[in-house]
Each structure stands twice: as C-alpha cells, then as structure tokens.
Write an enzyme that holds these catalytic residues in place. Structure first.
Site, PDB file in Angstrom:
ATOM      1  N   LYS C  80       0.858  -1.192   0.000  1.00 31.41           N
ATOM      2  CA  LYS C  80       0.000   0.000   0.000  1.00 31.41           C
ATOM      3  C   LYS C  80       0.893   1.239   0.000  1.00 31.41           C
ATOM      4  CE  LYS C  80      -3.949   1.950   2.593  1.00 31.41           C
ATOM      5  NZ  LYS C  80      -4.768   1.836   3.821  1.00 31.41           N
ATOM      6  N   SER C 155      -9.659   1.824   2.789  1.00 35.32           N
ATOM      7  CA  SER C 155      -8.814   2.626   1.942  1.00 35.32           C
ATOM      8  C   SER C 155      -7.784   1.804   1.164  1.00 35.32           C
ATOM      9  CB  SER C 155      -8.088   3.678   2.782  1.00 35.32           C
ATOM     10  OG  SER C 155      -7.194   3.064   3.690  1.00 35.32           O
ATOM     11  N   SER C 179      -9.750  -0.451   6.982  1.00 36.25           N
ATOM     12  CA  SER C 179      -9.165  -0.269   5.648  1.00 36.25           C
ATOM     13  C   SER C 179      -8.508  -1.502   5.043  1.00 36.25           C
ATOM     14  CB  SER C 179      -8.154   0.877   5.674  1.00 36.25           C
ATOM     15  OG  SER C 179      -8.835   2.097   5.774  1.00 36.25           O
TER      16      SER C 179
END
Lengths: 479, 90, 484
Positions: C80, C155, C179
């Site tokens: 990420k 997210s 997330s």
C-alpha cells in the site's frame, strides 16, 4: 519597586546525553555543519516514530528532585500543535498536566535566601526545535528563511516557576543557584552557547502580564527585567495603559522590543502523543533517582561552612560555581589549608578571571596543585604574602609552578636579621632627613620600611624590618 | 454546527486555504458530521476512566548515537551551506 | 493452474524453491498479468518492474547455490502506498507527497524483503488512508475486479483489487477503521487487522496512530499466516510495538480445530443489507455443522463506536498531517516570493477534499473549548468499549458479523455524502477502537458482488481467527479471483 511580580520559564538542554530525545542523532549538535546531525525522525519524515531516550527521563527526574519537585509514578507526553518553520512536524512533543497525569516534576520549591522561597510550578521534558537564520542576516529584508535541523529534537527540560520574584536581584540569585544545581547534577553544561535560555513574565500591580522572550543567557535576564520594569513604571506613572504583549530582549541595544511578529493567543490543541505510551516509572523510580542525585549546593554549602570553617560569604561564592568549589576541594586534597585557599580563590583568582567567568575554570593555566603549593609556601612563611600575590599572578599567566618561579626569580623570604640589619643601615645612611622625621613622627617609619622592602625586592620579612627600624631609631634617640 | 467564520478560522489554524466554493460545501458537510458526533454528549461520562497503552521505564531506548548516513533532504530543498530553504518570514 | 500468476504465496514459493520454475519466470508472469489487467483495475500507483526482476535474479542465484532464500523467497508482494519503501516513491495517493522517495524501509517491508519477498509495486489507496472506497485517490479510483464499475472498498482498495485480480500474490494494507477488511470483503479475499502493537508501524505514514495497524491481504488464510509470521513481532523502532517482548505467537494452520464458541453481534447484523445478513447467517450454519456453539449478543458500545472513532481518528489526523508543509519533501513549488504562512496555506490547499474535511474537523474537536466535549469524551467511551469487548471475550472465543453492512456499490454513488460513507465503517471500527485482531473472510456473493464475514478475537488471539477462517474457507468454496 514594590508590587512587582516576576515568573520565569527556563529551558535547559540535557547536554550530557549522547543522543537526542527521540532519535539517535547527537545531542551535542554544536560542532556540525548545517543539517548534518539529522535523521528521518528529528526531521519529521513521514512514517517515523519518536523513540524516547531513557537517560533523558532520568536526567529530567534528577532536575525535578533537585528542585524539590514531586516525581509521579507515570508520565505522559503530549503534542503541542502549532505551525512554525523551526518545527519539522509542526507540533512539539512536550508534557502537560491534565486529567490526573503530571509532567516529570511538579510543585517544587527552591530557597534563594533565608527568607525567600521560589515555588516551582512544573518541570517538563520536551524537544528543542531547529534553528532559523535569514539569508540577508535579518528577518526583514530576506528572501528566504534558512533552516538548520541539527538542534531539532535535542532533549530540553523546561522549568516553570510561580510568579514569586519581586525584584530582578532575586532572579539573579535564583538563576545562579539553578546553574550551580545543574552543574552539580552534571546534566547541563550551562556554559555552552544556547544550553540555557530564559523567558520571563513581569507584571506591575494592576497591570497586565508582559512576556520577555529571547534572553539567551542567564546573565542578561536581570538586565532585561530591570529595563522592562523601569519601562513599565514610567508608562504607568504617565497613566499609559500596559497591554499584555510579548517583547524580545535586544542584547546589543540592551532594551526590550515588542515582538516583530504578532504572536496571537495560541490554541495549541494539546492531546496525548499516541506514539509514546504512558511511561510507567514505577514505585522504585524515586529511590533510583535519589541515588543518582549527588550532593547539591545547599548541602555542600553547609558542609563548607562547618567542616572548613568558611564564612557564609566565601562559601557561597565557591558553591555558586561547581567548578570553583571542585577546584577548591581538589586543592585541599593536596594541601589542607581551607581558609587560606578559599580566600585566594574568592579574592585573587576571581579578580583575575573577572567575576562571573568562573565557568571557564577548566581552561585556565593555574591548577589545584599550584594553588596548594602556594598556600603551603605562605603558611610555612617561605614567601611573603605580597610576593605570593606576584607569584600567583605569574602562575595564572604562565602555568609555571610556584617552585619553578621561586627558583628562577628569588622570592624566598629573608628572615636573617643580620642581612636585614645591613639593609636597614644602608637606608638609614641614605635617607637621613626621613630618619630625622621618623624620630618625631611615627608615620614616617612606614616610609623607611618601604625603602628596606624595596631594597630587598620585597623578600625581607616586614615584621623583622619594622622591629629593627624601631630598635635603631630608639638607639639614635638615646645617643 | 460550524459557522462559515468558524470554518475560515479552522482553515487558518490548520493552514489550509479554503476557496469560497469549499466554504460553501464544507459548511454543510462538516455541519452534518459534527451534528453526528454530537451524540457523544448524550453518553454519561461520569465514572468513566481512560486507559492508556503503557511502556515500562526499563524498556525505553538506550542513550546511544547512530549516525544517519543516507541523503535525507533533496538538493532542490537546500540553500547555501546546507541550510534548508524556507519562505521568508515577513 | 495454468499460469504462474495464479499461484498463492506458498505455492509460488514452493515452486521456486523446488526449481519447478525460476523466480524470474514467475515475476515475468506477474508483470504480464499486470500489463494485461491493470488498465482496467488500476490497483497500482507505482510499478517496480526492473528492481523486482533484479531481485528475482538474486533469489534464483541463491536457490542455485542452495543458500536459504527465505520463507517468502520470490513471492510478489504489493505494498500500500502509505508504507515507506526505500528508494521507491511513496505518495499516500496525495499531491503533497507526489515526489517523495523515502530514505528508509518500513519495518514490515524490510522484514518481507529479508524473507525473500519481491516488492512488485505500490498500491492505490484513499489519500492518506482516509476513505472506504479508494475514490479519494489523487491518482483516480481503483476498480473492483468483480465488477469494474464498482468500488473495491478502501482505503486499501489497491491492495484488495491487486490480490483479487492476481496482479500480485499478496499485499500489505493498513487498517485504521477497517481499511484492510473492507477491501478484502468487497474483493472476496482475506484480510487481517492484527492486534494493536503486534506489527510495527515504523514506516507506515500515520493517519491515526492509536488505531492503525498494517495487515496482510491474501487469497488464502494460509498465505495470511505466512505473511503474519514474517512481519509481526517486537520492533525497537516503534514504542507502541513493545507489547510482546520477543515475538507474537507463531501462527499456523491446524488440520483439526476444536469447536469454539462464537457470538453474533445483534447490532451489527440488524441494520445491514438483507443480502449480506442472509449470507452471514448461512456461513454461521457452517460453524454449527462443525459443532461450534453460537449465541446472539448485544453490544451497547456499538452505539457510540463510530462517533468516538471519527473524533479520535480526525483529531490525530489533523496533527499528523501538519508536517506536510512542502519544505523538506513534497511537490515542486518554489518558496520564492511567498511569506511563510501564505506559502504553507497555499501548498496545503492541495490536500484532497476528504483529507481537508478530516483535518478541519480534527482541529475543531481538539480546540480548547471543545476538547472535553469531543476528544476526551471519545477517549473515555473508547475505554468503555474496550472493556465491554474484553469482557465478552471472557465468555466467547469470537465475535462475528458482517465485515461491511452493504454490498460493493458503484463508483461515484456515495462520493458526495461523506457522512453516509463514514456510517459504512460501523462494523469494522470496533476492532480498531479496542485494539483487538479481526479478520474478513469471503462468505459468499450476491449478484456477483462479494460479501465478507468478520471475526474478532481478544488481544493476541490471532490464532483463533485463523482457526475459524480456515474452517470456513474449507467448508465453503468461494471464488477469490474473477475473470477480468
């Protein structure tokens, strides 16, 4: 100057640490080129986390203890949020007292005289910001602010007093004592540039509080306060309202000036630092700290007075500088003559150094062994006091030992009465009119003594000289 | 609720320039969110405690130095003599 | 299996280790896969092809010379883009970090590399992790591989979509309020949010420090176990990752699992989409078939979890993001001609609108007049919630419910209503507030859209989550990866 209230906020760097408060960079940033004592943590790079330095907590606790403050069993760190270019994260990690948690020290007190105690509101551990300068040399017409993060993250202890001072002189006493305490603790070298800084707040009765910032040495604080008090007094006698404001001390011009940027009433939005858990100091921490705290100035003072029979005045001067007091005790280890040596240090050495500069003691050429030797020579009457003073000055200047100086120049005292009698005879024959005066006017005897001393280059024992002159005058009178 | 002036003030303390258009939309959206979190008030906080993550003093970092030797600040951010270049103050 | 890119982490690792194929062949296969589908999915912000191939050749050299290449040797991992990678751009999907190249590796990245994993690229996210759909990325939204018009969750949407679309074997996400689990649920893969303090946050670019943990997203429970064993455990660079003096318990897949007791949280099931609740109940029946006891319980704290969560998260965010002043790193905007405050207020207006909203609210709830009304109250309620959850773990091994109360929805459908978006996190924030571990495991599909089941356990009880997830994985065969 009645009805004045002064409070202090003092910042001192924990200069004896190896690393900064939250990272592995050097605490002693002074020898580095700009931005060469930095890492991702102290420059606030994304993803970095503060790593609390254990020794910094210990040193801050030692300061709290020495200032008679309470040390809690757990401490918390907070974020103080504000934007400023010297602050790489745009918040400062500091401490804050709220909701049952306190900083590393609270509710302390320091005696500055028999009748006066200054209360300590809190002692807290926090990080120092970076340093700013300006490309044109001043803030006003520069195109850039130049930032050096070498100092960013250095461990700092903030000491906040209650507004208990009523005159600038007390502030000086307090700061002298604080310096000495810090030196005795060995946690802050107050002589290093920027290692101690002081902000003060002053209010006259009924007036608003004025903050004085930017005072970069303890010595300047008293001057800044005296200036500020007379400024405020003169305003109030002319019925001009004193507004709460922040002023900066201009060290060159010796005046306070209203701060250039408007420092509005800030809302720092304090909240607990989520990256540092509550630090559990534990029940044994206090005992641990007590063991680390060495003899402090107050105890040392009373020991100097009782053990060495020093006067309060002399002992105080020694204690006010740890280095001077240590110098004194080092001398005693070599030759034990406390009163004699103390007087030499307090009167002669300080006069030569020039007052408050005792902090540079370790850079001097004169060493305890020199002082001890000299005191011994005086005690054993091998040299006269006036010659000893000359030798002292020479040792101070050259670093030669007193015995070296004695053998190269003959300073040894002449105690031989025959030798002195010869000199007296010579003076009596060359100074006939003075001898006549002396017969009727005892004051003129000193003139004759001086002549004899001069002839013997100060080496004759003045007591014997005086005695022989009196005898000779008496003989002349009788004949 | 937050007023538009309050919103402008929040923009200032957060150092974010807000356009008039943003003030208009945020005024409603933030208002909704704040109204939603206002429900916190309805919970009695008496006798509530706070718990914290804890670290023992003995587990704190040892005081030692390690120099960071990689390049940290890009050359484009530097002025003369290694200083970091920032905007002027006044 | 016909393609190397289909392989999970353990399968790929075994193949490389046994010499069935080289790491380089495998990485090439992944790169080709990315070239084929990335235009549709848009999971990556930055690709790391050249370095990945070089790393693969190094691994192959080690294998040839019989050196230990590590437990994840050759396995492709996507990171990420809010997790720092040394020398590889880390943007947080923000204009503010558009040119930022970290000078160091996050602890988790370093550990994965030490285990031989190969970083294939940096994955898309909502800017700074603030969002539940990956629509708030400066680089445009990621598309759900199951239906390209739909959001992949957020997210860590890039992390979920890339694993589901087989653009990498495994990925790391970060989970502040769901997330990792939300995109795992929306993309039909497995995502674990570990116990707070069990995985180092050093190098994770903070959004809300007290809530977030890095966690793996994988196609199988087995791979989650492998990644967790590689990344978890004490890190001297993170003061909040000291909780375990040595290492978190080593996780493993058990052949037989003794039945546990599970409790269904009524509040989490009640308000959710009927398709979701049906799927959850039928998954629960599977547990019963294996003799697990299940009870329905009520959690009072669900009522104040979300407002507490958003108050704390936004407060911390407003402070964490203050450092982005474009002075030491950032995007190109010369400082000449600007006064300090004007400059930073200008550059900071380049945050995306969701980030701005959260910073503004965060500043608001910390302001002196409001601190005890919002922030302090939220902290107190958080403590209460933690107590309530912990007391339930005295009675039950696991708490269960849906991961998301809704099915994945169309890109753009909810973007204009931030509050509606916030409300979707109601099921996931509990674990973050309480600091406990939680996992999302595929439980079914409805009209081709994935549904995830969430399991929560007591602190450091990850093994219980693995046991239950593994059981469900074997009991119901849910596709993890669609044709694209």
């Amino acid at each position: 100057m009645g009805n004045i209230l002064i409070g202090l906020e003092i910042h001192c760097q924990l200069t004896s640490l190896k690393s900064k408060l939250f990272c592995f960079c050097h605490e002693d940033y002074r020898s580095f080129k700009p931005n060469s004592n930095i890492c991702p943590i102290c420059c606030g790079f994304p993803g970095t986390l503060p790593l609390l330095n254990q020794k910094a907590v210990e040193h801050a606790a030692m300061i709290s203890n020495a200032l008679g403050s309470k040390i809690p069993e757990k401490i918390m760190f907070y974020r103080k949020n504000y934007f400023y270019p010297d602050l790489p994260k745009n918040f400062q990690i500091t401490q804050y007292n709220s909701y049952g948690l306190t900083s590393i020290g609270s509710a302390g007190s320091v005696c500055i005289s028999d009748s006066k105690t200054i209360r300590i509101r809190r002692v807290q551990l926090e990080e120092d910001p970076g340093r700013l300068s300006y490309d044109s040399g001043n803030i006003h017409n520069s195109n850039h602010t130049l930032i050096d993060y070498n100092r960013s993250g250095v461990a700092l202890v903030e000491i906040v007093t209650e507004p208990d001072f009523t005159e600038p002189k007390e502030v000086r006493y307090f700061l002298n004592k604080l310096s000495s305490i810090l030196e005795h603790l060995g946690v802050c070298d107050t002589a290093l540039e920027g290692a101690v800084r002081c902000d003060a707040n002053v209010s006259l009765k009924g007036g608003e509080r004025i903050e004085i910032k930017n005072v970069n040495s303890f010595r300047e604080v008293e001057k800044a306060l005296t200036y500020e008090i007379s400024r405020q007094t003169s305003l109030s006698t002319r019925n001009i309202r004193i507004n709460s404001e922040t002023r900066h001390w201009d060290e060159q011009r010796k005046i306070t000036r209203i701060a250039r940027t408007k420092e509005e009433e800030q809302d720092y939005r304090y909240f607990p630092e989520p990256d540092i858990p509550l630090v559990m100091l534990g029940k044994d921490f206090y005992t641990h700290i007590e063991k680390l705290v060495p003899e402090l100035p107050d105890e040392r003072l009373s020991r100097f007075k009782s053990k060495y029979t020093l006067s309060d005045h002399v002992a105080n001067i020694l204690i006010n500088s740890k280095k001077l007091a240590d110098f004194f005790e080092s001398c005693l280890k070599i030759y034990y003559s406390p009163v004699e040596i103390a007087n030499w240090l307090v009167n002669d050495l300080l006069a030569l150094i020039g007052g408050e500069e005792t902090v540079i003691l370790d850079k001097l050429k004169i060493e305890p062994k020199h002082m001890a030797e000299l005191a011994k020579l005086v005690d054993e009457k091998k040299i006269s006091r006036s010659n000893a003073k000359q030798i002292f000055t020479e040792v101070f200047r050259t670093g030669q030992t007193p015995s070296e100086l004695l053998s190269s120049t003959d300073y040894s005292q002449i105690n031989d009465e025959n030798l002195i009698a010869n000199a007296v005879d010579l003076v009596f024959s060359s100074e006939k009119s003075a001898v006549e005066d002396a017969k009727v006017n005892s004051g003129a005897i000193n003139f004759l003594v001086g002549k004899v001393m001069k002839m013997t280059k100060g080496r004759a024992d003045p007591k014997i000289v005086t005695q022989l002159i009196n005898v000779k005058l008496a003989q002349l009178g009788n004949s | 609720m937050v007023s538009k002036d309050e919103l402008r003030h929040l923009g200032w303390i957060s150092r974010i320039n807000l356009s008039e258009e943003e003030i208009e939309t945020f005024h409603h959206q933030l208002g909704d969110t704040i109204k939603y979190i206002d429900v916190l008030e309805t919970f009695d906080s008496e006798n509530l405690t706070l718990d914290y993550l804890e670290v023992e003093f003995s587990n704190l970092r040892e005081d030692k130095t390690i120099e960071f030797t990689r390049d940290l600040i890009p050359k484009s951010s530097l002025a003369q003599e290694g200083y970091v270049k920032g905007p002027k103050m006044i | 299996m016909s393609n190397l890119y289909d392989l999970g982490a353990l399968e790929a690792h075994r193949g490389i280790n046994q010499g069935d194929f080289t790491a380089e062949e495998y990485v090439w296969s992944i790169i080709e896969r990315i070239e084929r589908v990335e235009g549709k999915v848009h999971a990556f912000i930055t690709l790391n092809k050249e370095n990945a191939l070089n790393d693969a050749r190094e691994i192959d050299k080690k294998i040839r010379t019989k050196e230990d290449a590590g437990s994840l040797a050759g396995v492709t991992v996507g990171i990420k883009d809010n997790i720092s990678t040394h020398g590889l751009k880390t943007t947080c999907a923000s204009k503010m970090l558009e040119n930022y190249v970290p000078p160091y590796d996050a602890t988790v990245v370093e550990r994965l590399k030490n285990h031989g994993a190969i970083v294939i690229g940096k994955l898309n996210l909502d800017e700074f992790g603030m969002g539940s759909t990956t629509e708030y990325s400066r680089y445009g939204p990621t598309h759900n591989p199951w239906n390209l018009d739909y959001v992949p969750g957020g997210s860590s949407g890039g992390s979920g979509a890339a694993v589901s679309s087989r653009e990498c074997a495994i990925s790391l996400g970060s989970d502040t309020g769901g997330s990792v689990r939300c995109p795992a649920s929306f993309c039909s893969v497995v995502g674990l949010k570990p116990t707070y303090g069990s995985v180092s946050r050093f190098g994770l670019i903070s959004y809300a420090n007290s809530l977030e943990q890095i966690g793996p997203i994988c196609r199988t429970v087995e791979d989650v176990v492998t990644v967790m064993n590689a990344i978890s455990g004490h890190d001297p660079n993170d003061n909040t990752c000291f909780l375990l003096r040595s290492n978190v318990p080593y996780l493993h897949i058990k052949k037989d699992t003794a039945p546990s007791s599970i409790a269904i949280v009524k509040e989490l099931i009640d308000g959710c989409d009927p398709a979701v609740s049906r799927t959850i109940y039928s998954a629960l029946d599977k547990f019963k078939e294996f003799g697990w006891e299940s009870t329905e319980i009520s959690l009072k704290s669900v009522n104040y979890a979300l407002p507490s969560y958003y108050t704390i998260a936004m407060a911390e965010a407003s402070s964490n993001l203050a450092r982005y002043d474009n002075i030491r790193y950032g995007f190109s905007l010369p400082v000449e001609g600007f006064e300090w405050n004007t400059y930073i207020s200008n550059v900071r207006s380049n945050f995306g609108e969701e980030v701005k909203r959260r910073i503004l609210i965060g500043s608001y709830v910390l302001s002196s007049g409001y601190y005890s009304k919002y922030y302090l109250k939220a902290r107190q309620l958080r403590s209460l919630l933690r107590q309530e959850l912990l007391s339930n773990f005295g009675k039950y091994d696991l708490l269960v419910g849906p991961t998301m109360p809704v099915l994945p929805f169309r890109i753009g459908e909810k973007i204009d209503d931030p509050l509606k978006m916030y409300l979707m996190d109601v099921d996931t924030v509990l674990a973050n507030l309480a600091g406990i571990p939680a996992i999302s495991i595929p439980a079914g599909h409805s009209n081709g859209l994935p549904i995830g089941l969430q399991l929560m356990a007591g602190p450091f009880q990850e093994q219980k989550l693995i046991d239950a997830a593994s059981l469900l994985e074997n009991a119901i065969d849910i596709a993890r990866s669609p044709e694209i």
